[in-house]
Write an enzyme that holds these catalytic residues in place. Sequence first.
Site, PDB file in Angstrom:
ATOM      1  N   PHE A   8       0.897  -1.178  -0.132  1.00 39.89           N
ATOM      2  CA  PHE A   8      -0.106   0.050   0.151  1.00 39.89           C
ATOM      3  C   PHE A   8       0.917   1.283  -0.064  1.00 39.89           C
ATOM      4  CE2 PHE A   8      -2.370  -3.153   2.187  1.00 39.89           C
ATOM      5  CZ  PHE A   8      -3.824  -3.048   1.597  1.00 39.89           C
ATOM      6  N   ASP A   9       0.373   2.169  -0.691  1.00 35.85           N
ATOM      7  CA  ASP A   9       0.821   3.636  -0.519  1.00 35.85           C
ATOM      8  C   ASP A   9       0.141   4.060   0.815  1.00 35.85           C
ATOM      9  OD1 ASP A   9       1.939   6.290  -1.018  1.00 35.85           O
ATOM     10  OD2 ASP A   9      -0.082   6.772  -1.513  1.00 35.85           O
ATOM     11  N   LEU A  10       0.816   5.084   1.491  1.00 37.04           N
ATOM     12  CA  LEU A  10       0.169   5.554   2.656  1.00 37.04           C
ATOM     13  C   LEU A  10      -0.666   6.595   2.506  1.00 37.04           C
ATOM     14  CD1 LEU A  10      -0.042   5.238   5.774  1.00 37.04           C
ATOM     15  CD2 LEU A  10       1.930   7.035   5.986  1.00 37.04           C
TER      16      LEU A  10
END
Length: 216
Positions: A8-10
Amino acid sequence: MRINTVLFDLDGTLINTNELIISSFLHTLNTYYPNQYKREDVLPFIGPSLHDTFSKIDENKVEEMITSYRKFNHDHHDELVEEYETVYETVRELKRQGYKVGIVTTKARQTVEMGLQLSKLDEFFDVVVTIDDVENVKPHPEPLQKALELLDAKPEEALMVGDNHHDIVGGQNAGTKTAAVSWTLKGRAYLEAYKPDFMLDKMSDLLPILSNMNRS
């Protein structure tokens, strides 16, 4: 090939930091260039590294502006960060089902940890790769490759989830499947142009997608 790993990106993906980021940019730019930048002017700055963004504005003030940005961002973090619905429940369920989960972000580790603790997501992630851990940022494949290596995962067994083209192209460059989130500040059509394998309208959409992929 079964998918056993989700990266995941944050910012803008797991936690809603849009107002924090926009406010941090506007504060910094108005400090150095009063009344020259409006909200819409800083939207393109979301995604690239701070160094890349500020070096295009003034190469001589890059480090000063990064310091100013990070101080404001740190000081106002908890008041401006919000949660996205179904994120916590989805990540918890992925862990329960045995998926390896990691984060790949262009943020500095200190503020990454603040965001994860605030959203109570910090207990779930096996690996967090930040800008402090790599030479090259997304869409270069290095950050994803590092996360996969640390998770002992193969690209063809992984899915990258993000809200920006850096995430989608980064996943494609690293050889993973990709999922874009429709709640991106840049708009659904913007990400569709980069041809992600999937589009999520809410994070919980991940669960049936992964179930179907692993059944076929």
